[in-house]
Enzyme design. Sequence first.
Site, PDB file in Angstrom:
ATOM      1  N   LYS A  78      45.783  42.498  51.712  1.00 42.11           N
ATOM      2  CA  LYS A  78      45.018  42.320  50.824  1.00 42.11           C
ATOM      3  C   LYS A  78      45.162  42.770  49.553  1.00 42.11           C
ATOM      4  CE  LYS A  78      39.649  42.765  50.357  1.00 42.11           C
ATOM      5  NZ  LYS A  78      38.540  43.163  51.221  1.00 42.11           N
ATOM      6  N   SER A 153      34.883  39.682  51.222  1.00 46.86           N
ATOM      7  CA  SER A 153      35.809  39.536  50.150  1.00 46.86           C
ATOM      8  C   SER A 153      37.246  39.334  50.669  1.00 46.86           C
ATOM      9  CB  SER A 153      36.002  40.688  49.221  1.00 46.86           C
ATOM     10  OG  SER A 153      36.161  41.988  49.839  1.00 46.86           O
ATOM     11  N   SER A 177      33.325  42.714  54.459  1.00 45.99           N
ATOM     12  CA  SER A 177      34.510  42.080  53.964  1.00 45.99           C
ATOM     13  C   SER A 177      35.597  41.773  54.812  1.00 45.99           C
ATOM     14  CB  SER A 177      35.121  42.803  52.787  1.00 45.99           C
ATOM     15  OG  SER A 177      34.176  42.242  51.646  1.00 45.99           O
TER      16      SER A 177
HETATM   17  N1  GLN Z   1      29.815  40.891  50.293  1.00 48.63           N
HETATM   18  C1  GLN Z   1      29.741  42.541  50.137  1.00 48.63           C
HETATM   19  C2  GLN Z   1      29.658  42.659  48.623  1.00 48.63           C
HETATM   20  O1  GLN Z   1      29.847  41.899  47.979  1.00 48.63           O
HETATM   21  C3  GLN Z   1      30.662  43.151  50.755  1.00 48.63           C
HETATM   22  C4  GLN Z   1      31.991  43.244  50.092  1.00 48.63           C
HETATM   23  C5  GLN Z   1      32.974  43.976  50.876  1.00 48.63           C
HETATM   24  O2  GLN Z   1      32.663  44.467  51.976  1.00 48.63           O
HETATM   25  N2  GLN Z   1      34.139  44.549  50.172  1.00 48.63           N
HETATM   26  O3  GLN Z   1      29.753  43.808  48.166  1.00 48.63           O
END
Ligand code: GLN
Length: 484
Positions: A78, A153, A177
């Site tokens: 990532k 994400s 994420s």
């Molecule tokens: N969807 C969550 C957010 O928008 C989690 C994102 C993540 O785990 N980086 O913060």
Amino acid sequence: MKLNELTISELRRLLDDREVKPGEVLDDIYNRIDAVDDKVKSYITITKDVAYEMAKDAEQAILSNKASLLTGIPVAVKDNMCTKDISTTCASKILHNFKPPYESTVTARLKEQGYILTGKTNLDEFAMGSSTENSGFHTTRNPWDLERVPGGSSGGSAAAVAADECIAALGSDTGGSIRQPAALCGVVGLKPTYGRVSRYGLVAFASSLDQIGPITKNVADAAIMLNAIAGHDPSDSTSAPMDVPDFANVLGHDIKGLKIGIPKEYFIEGMDKDIEDSVRTAIKKLESLGAIPVEVSLPHTGYAVATYYILATSEASSNLARYDGVKYGFRVDGKDLLDMYMNTRAQGFGSEVKRRIMLGTYALSAGYYEAYYKKGQQVRTLIKQDFDNAFKNVDVIVTPTSPSAAFKIGEKATDPLQMYLSDIFTISVNLAGVPAISIPCGFTRDNLPVGLQIIGKHFDEESIFKIAYAYEQSTEWHLRRPQL
Ligand code: GLN
């Protein structure tokens, strides 16, 4: 069968028996990327030259019988983990030309094992989002249906694994994420216990929640990856100074008599019926394997999303203060210093990142701190206590990973609240700091993957692996592949 379609364990055997060379595995990976990545768009940066150099080293190691479990295995990372001298953008314009002068601990550990970096994958800008639509560069598409999101994400990593554009990947998980995109793409994703894996070199979003973990094609591969990256690191004071078990040891252990908690708050009114059916059938399957389902309660679940969006945005507002046009590459000049800061941040950050910086700054500001940030911390403790109480009676907790399968691109993009609510089943786990995996457990009527979440006690990834592996061995969901 093409080599890019194999798992780590399958490739390990072929590489060690010298039936294939790391360079040949890479050929199949890059042919696949050439064939499908225009459609799926998993990657931000493809590191082909670096990869073939790494393949040479891997081949040498294998020939001199010095191979580790990951030697010669192509892994995608990532793009919020620092890779020395290799572009690390966090999918943000503000870091579009950033090449870190150092290596993150996780990628350094994979390197010690001889892995091959295929490239850096797409994400929601600074990991803020659940669909990759917030990427400053492009949206990744779900390999099962190109009109739908891969989740986020870590959507690029999950899509790359599902589309066989790499063998395994690393993601990061602050509120879901790793697990949510794994669920939406039909692959395995593990968020380890907070402190299990070093965050050194992971670009910080919300430091008290962020954790790195693997996204893989099956459970055994997740154990191999976690073995490689876990363990104390003096460079990250939040990494736990404790021994790491060999997670592969528990695979295949009997799960008879293990108690699996089913939290009543996670089977809610209005939940997608196909998801509920798949998860309930999966619980029945676990029962038939000897596990004992026990109803548990996590009474503060309803406050988790609000709590998370106060604490995560507060931490983000502080972490992102460093992008001011001085220390990193992107800069938009202005008439004076303040003007330069403002221009740089106004043009460098996307709208979701700005929204979060503003929310977090507000929650931390004098006069509001007690009402928001402090209250959020208090509720976080209650949520953690919910898990402590539930785990007095059960070994793991089983839930759906996400309330819906992959949604359409654009469907939630203009409604942040709807997007935030899609994290409802994953966020509490980060607030409590416990580990959790998502594994494939079925498909909806529209042929979209469904994920089963298995949550464990602090530092008890072993119980998660035991149960996830037993389930996987008795089902075939993980063997299905999208047609691209
Ligand atoms: N969807 C969550 C957010 O928008 C989690 C994102 C993540 O785990 N980086 O913060």
